[in-house]
Design a protein around this motif. Structure first.
Motif, mmCIF file in Angstrom:
data_model
loop_
_atom_site.group_PDB
_atom_site.id
_atom_site.type_symbol
_atom_site.label_atom_id
_atom_site.label_comp_id
_atom_site.label_asym_id
_atom_site.label_seq_id
_atom_site.Cartn_x
_atom_site.Cartn_y
_atom_site.Cartn_z
ATOM 1 N N VAL A 1 0.833 -1.194 0.000
ATOM 2 C CA VAL A 1 0.000 0.000 0.000
ATOM 3 C C VAL A 1 0.869 1.246 0.000
ATOM 4 O O VAL A 1 1.566 1.509 0.968
ATOM 5 N N GLU B 1 -2.031 6.736 -0.256
ATOM 6 C CA GLU B 1 -3.365 6.314 -0.676
ATOM 7 C C GLU B 1 -4.292 6.152 0.517
ATOM 8 O O GLU B 1 -3.893 5.717 1.576
ATOM 9 N N GLY C 1 -8.529 4.963 1.552
ATOM 10 C CA GLY C 1 -9.602 4.118 1.045
ATOM 11 C C GLY C 1 -10.986 4.650 1.342
ATOM 12 O O GLY C 1 -11.195 5.834 1.577
ATOM 13 N N ASP C 2 -11.929 3.737 1.375
ATOM 14 C CA ASP C 2 -13.348 4.020 1.552
ATOM 15 C C ASP C 2 -13.729 3.832 3.022
ATOM 16 O O ASP C 2 -13.673 2.708 3.523
ATOM 17 N N TYR D 1 -15.363 -3.611 7.536
ATOM 18 C CA TYR D 1 -14.245 -4.484 7.898
ATOM 19 C C TYR D 1 -14.036 -4.459 9.414
ATOM 20 O O TYR D 1 -13.893 -5.502 10.051
ATOM 21 N N LYS E 1 -1.229 3.525 9.198
ATOM 22 C CA LYS E 1 -0.921 2.351 8.370
ATOM 23 C C LYS E 1 0.275 1.583 8.921
ATOM 24 O O LYS E 1 0.256 0.356 8.978
ATOM 25 N N ARG F 1 -3.789 -5.792 4.772
ATOM 26 C CA ARG F 1 -3.034 -5.326 3.606
ATOM 27 C C ARG F 1 -3.975 -4.797 2.530
ATOM 28 O O ARG F 1 -5.176 -4.975 2.587
ATOM 29 N N GLY F 2 -3.386 -4.176 1.546
ATOM 30 C CA GLY F 2 -4.093 -3.758 0.347
ATOM 31 C C GLY F 2 -5.268 -2.836 0.624
ATOM 32 O O GLY F 2 -5.194 -1.921 1.437
ATOM 33 N N GLN F 3 -6.347 -3.095 -0.091
ATOM 34 C CA GLN F 3 -7.527 -2.244 0.007
ATOM 35 C C GLN F 3 -8.124 -2.257 1.409
ATOM 36 O O GLN F 3 -8.616 -1.236 1.876
ATOM 37 N N GLU F 4 -8.079 -3.389 2.099
ATOM 38 C CA GLU F 4 -8.598 -3.436 3.472
ATOM 39 C C GLU F 4 -7.836 -2.470 4.376
ATOM 40 O O GLU F 4 -8.426 -1.797 5.217
ATOM 41 N N ARG G 1 -6.237 0.298 3.397
ATOM 42 C CA ARG G 1 -6.624 1.657 3.010
ATOM 43 C C ARG G 1 -8.001 2.001 3.558
ATOM 44 O O ARG G 1 -8.222 3.104 4.072
ATOM 45 N N ASN G 2 -8.941 1.057 3.466
ATOM 46 C CA ASN G 2 -10.305 1.313 3.938
ATOM 47 C C ASN G 2 -10.351 1.485 5.451
ATOM 48 O O ASN G 2 -11.016 2.394 5.957
#
Length: 113
Positions: free
Chosen positions: A27, A31, A33-34, A41, A80, A97-100, A102-103
């Motif tokens: 990540v 960045e 996320g949502d 989550y 993060k 990790r990843g989108q989770e 960021r969200n």
């Protein structure tokens, strides 16, 4: 609980300085996320211990997400790094990790006063 926050934040702020020029996992640091997906989550994974949207935390040793968001110096980068490197005796070894990531970061920071 305050002691846990102070120790954890000291580690976070130290790691955040190191991580500013690099990525955490997969990540990029800039960045975000949502927040709604992050809430979903958190509700599924974190709510057993942390207060994710309520005032009272299920586990007194686990900080409320609102308190984490309002910690002085808490930035997306610091959060993060903390989420990736949180290794506390009372916290399960969950790799986000990843989108989770960021969200969840976006959701927690959306709680900032």
């Amino acid at each position: 609980m305050r002691m846990w926050l102070v120790v954890g934040l000291g580690i976070v702020l130290g790691l955040a300085t190191l991580a500013q020029a690099q990525d955490v996992g997969d990540v990029p640091m800039g960045e975000i996320g949502d927040p709604q997906a992050g809430f979903e989550y958190a509700h599924a994974v974190c709510a057993a211990c942390h207060a994710i949207s309520q005032e009272k935390t299920p586990n007194p040793k686990a900080p409320r997400f609102k308190d984490v968001a309002n910690t002085p110096g808490m930035t997306p980068t610091a959060l993060k790094v903390w989420l990736q490197n949180a290794n506390h005796p009372t916290m399960p070894n969950i790799m986000i990790r990843g989108q989770e990531l960021r969200n969840l970061t976006a959701y927690i920071l959306s709680l900032k006063d």
